[in-house]
Design a protein around this motif. Structure first.
Motif, PDB file in Angstrom:
ATOM      1  N   PRO B 124      38.646  43.454  38.596  1.00 33.75           N
ATOM      2  CA  PRO B 124      38.092  42.996  39.874  1.00 33.75           C
ATOM      3  C   PRO B 124      38.959  41.976  40.590  1.00 33.75           C
ATOM      4  N   ARG B 125      39.722  41.196  39.834  1.00 30.51           N
ATOM      5  CA  ARG B 125      40.598  40.226  40.508  1.00 30.51           C
ATOM      6  C   ARG B 125      41.621  40.954  41.351  1.00 30.51           C
ATOM      7  N   PHE B 126      42.207  41.980  40.783  1.00 31.54           N
ATOM      8  CA  PHE B 126      43.242  42.687  41.546  1.00 31.54           C
ATOM      9  C   PHE B 126      42.621  43.451  42.717  1.00 31.54           C
ATOM     10  N   ALA B 127      41.459  44.070  42.488  1.00 37.41           N
ATOM     11  CA  ALA B 127      40.793  44.797  43.575  1.00 37.41           C
ATOM     12  C   ALA B 127      40.463  43.837  44.712  1.00 37.41           C
ATOM     13  N   ALA B 128      39.972  42.640  44.365  1.00 38.03           N
ATOM     14  CA  ALA B 128      39.623  41.656  45.390  1.00 38.03           C
ATOM     15  C   ALA B 128      40.873  41.192  46.134  1.00 38.03           C
ATOM     16  N   LEU B 129      41.976  41.059  45.416  1.00 41.95           N
ATOM     17  CA  LEU B 129      43.227  40.651  46.063  1.00 41.95           C
ATOM     18  C   LEU B 129      43.648  41.696  47.106  1.00 41.95           C
TER      19      LEU B 129
END
Lengths: 110, 507
Positions: B124-129
């Motif tokens: 999710p961190r990368f998706a949010a980025l």
């Protein structure tokens, strides 16, 4: 249910009465007139007499509808309860609180 | 040289492998935000990445779309494309978009940047980025696309400050501020799921179809460019909710509560889109009612929610009231914008007779009965040389911040009035939905910056309308009646010039 937060969450209202000094906010709703999309909101001194409030603030607003006749409002309610204003008394005496809603009915033509 | 990895492994190496577990600081100190909301995550690796894009592929893909967009912008500007719009009135829809939606893209960029910092799972961190970068790009391309009109028409010049100050823009602004002020999981459900998945088609497609129908090629091209991102955002919304629901059964009631809250919050924001769709477009696309039935009832209620029932999720609370309002809401909101048009940064006018016919056909149960008579009276007032304006300020809903115009369920002739008392103070609310949201977290909503209350506290430039308008940055020509306005006169003048310069055959 309280707000879930990482710290104690307690902030004052941004519309609290003390921010208006000796005044308060009063809403006036012409119930049977759809020309007005919503009730009006006025800032008024709590000490103002009912008659002055009507003459100085409510009538000029209601006259946005050219069919408004001053003196024609009837069937008053205060915060949803049937209620009879007394012209000589102040808003505070009449029990109109901060952000109260006062409604009336009056003839108009659509 | 190292062997090239297959796509999936390459993706994992470039995204998840950049994550590490902290060893000399406790994990909860590095990520303090992911526990206080009560959501339990047992295994972040179960997160399925909804879009497997690496940064280099992402850049290449977006650069191509931008190149196409900027080519269209240049062509449109050079060929005086603004003169080929359906009518000068159309631009009011784009002013509303620039003032109301573009700043939300920026707020969304901030929100997802925050999420990419605060989640402790790499997926999710990368998706949010990625989404954060998308949102920033949307902000920029929208500003650039609509800036062309600022050379010719009023209302486009101060949208950023207006978003923070003007009364009707506090509706979308407060919606996003509410999400930004929540914990990371609630913001994710608020924006990724409830807004981007449930409601984005209702918000975005009408504006972009409007552009296409009304000859606004740049906005249409921007819309196509953004739409491919939106579908990734929708996928992220769906993945988020499924992941959270599968992680722990205890998450289900928390998420249901958030869906209930954020559906209604978002739905109220779309009321502005409803007004735009039915009243601001000289060439109509589809009615709000039709859009609501297609994009919400059919796709979400009948398509998505039966799947979510498997997890124990039911359709949002108060959804039946939204459905019942589909015949009313656009009329109520545009009628409000019309009578407060002196304080709006776009112009409004009585619909043309052909538009009234269209409205009557689209809304056989409500338009002729409840709304046509109001427009007829407004027209009579206008024909008499006057213009109907609400000479004062309206009562506002403490939660959605829209003037209290919505009617009682089942009675379109009576305005709904709800009130809650918290800590000795009365708060007025427009509907059961907004009251339910207020009562859940009164400590949050009592801090709402309500435009009318702020004007009366003296925080908006001064007590008179001209002072408030100056503080809003609304200049003469931005607001009021369309007929005879600056943009109306310009539109007529430029088209007359064009006609003069064109020699017809046989003259």
């Amino acid at each position: 249910m309280a707000v879930k937060a990482l710290y104690e969450y307690d902030h004052p209202s941004r519309s609290r009465q003390e921010l208006y000094g000796d005044d308060e906010l009063v809403h006036v709703w012409w119930e049977n007139n759809p020309m007005f999309c919503a009730a009006a909101c006025f800032r008024v001194p709590t000490a103002i007499g009912w008659r002055e409030f009507i003459e100085q603030m409510v009538n000029p607003w209601a006259a946005s509808d050219p069919d408004f006749q001053p003196g024609s409002p009837t069937d008053w309610t205060l915060d949803g309860q049937p209620w009879q204003p007394d012209e000589a008394r102040s808003l505070a005496d009449l029990g109109i609180g901060h952000k109260s809603v006062v409604s009336f009915r009056a003839p108009t033509t659509i | 040289m190292a062997k090239k990895l297959p796509l999936k492994q390459r993706y994992a190496a470039l995204t998840r492998d950049v994550h590490w577990d902290p060893s000399y600081v406790a994990a909860e100190k590095v990520f303090p935000h992911t526990t206080f909301e009560g959501i339990k995550i047992h295994d972040w690796s179960k997160w399925e990445d909804p879009f497997r894009l690496t940064v280099d592929a992402y850049h290449k893909y977006q650069a191509e779309k931008d190149k196409r967009l900027y080519a269209v912008l240049d062509g449109f500007a050079q060929s005086q494309g603004h003169l080929t719009l359906s009518d000068g009135r159309y631009l009011n829809a784009m002013k509303l978009f620039l003032q109301g939606v573009t700043p939300l893209e920026y707020a969304s960029h901030r929100l997802f940047a925050d999420l990419s910092r605060n989640f402790n799972g790499p997926g999710p961190r990368f998706a949010a980025l990625c989404q954060s970068i998308d949102e920033l790009r949307h902000t920029q391309t929208e500003i650039h696309t609509l800036s062309n009109y600022n050379k010719y028409y009023p209302g486009f010049h101060n949208w950023r400050e207006m978003h923070d100050r003007v009364w009707y823009l506090s509706v979308p602004k407060s919606f996003f501020d509410d999400a930004l002020a929540a914990g990371p999981f609630e913001s994710l459900i608020a924006i990724s799921f409830s807004f981007e998945y449930l409601l984005t088609n209702l918000l975005f497609v009408p504006f972009m179809s409007a552009a296409s129908f009304n000859g606004d090629m740049p906005s249409m091209t921007f819309g196509f460019s953004a739409q491919s991102d939106e579908s990734r955002h929708m996928t992220l919304g769906l993945e988020s909710i499924k992941f959270l629901l599968e992680q722990d059964e205890g998450n289900v009631p928390i998420i249901q509560d958030w869906i209930d809250k954020w559906f209604w919050r978002g739905y109220r924001v779309t009321a502005l889109v409803a007004a735009m769709l039915d009243y601001m477009l000289p060439r109509k696309v589809m009615s709000w009612k039709e859009a609501f039935e297609l994009y919400f009832e059919e796709q979400m209620l009948n398509g998505l929610f039966p799947d979510l029932a498997y997890y124990g999720i039911r359709p949002p609370r108060h959804v039946e009231q939204a459905i019942a309002e589909k015949d009313l809401v656009s009329h109520q909101v545009y009628w409000t914008l019309y009578q407060f048009g002196f304080a709006a940064a776009f112009t409004t006018t009585v619909p043309e007779p052909s538009e009234m016919e269209w409205l009557a056909q689209q809304y056989p149960d409500s338009f002729d009965k409840h709304y046509r008579p109001l427009w007829n009276k407004a027209k009579r007032i206008q024909d008499g040389g006057d213009r109907f304006f609400f000479q004062g300020l309206p009562e506002l809903c403490q939660v959605c911040q829209i003037p209290m115009t919505f009617t009682e369920p089942g009675d379109p002739t009576r305005i709904a009035q709800r009130a809650s008392v918290f800590d000795g103070e009365r708060y007025n609310l427009c509907s059961d939905g907004c009251q339910w949201i207020f009562d859940r977290e009164p400590e949050k909503y009592r801090q709402a910056w309500l435009p009318v209350h702020q004007i009366y506290q003296g925080n908006c430039g001064g007590p008179s309308v001209p002072e408030v308008l100056e503080w809003y940055g609304i200049t003469d020509g931005d607001n009021g009646e369309y007929l005879g306005s600056v943009e109306h006169r310009h539109w007529q003048q430029w088209h007359a010039q064009q006609a003069e310069q064109t020699a017809p055959m046989g003259s």
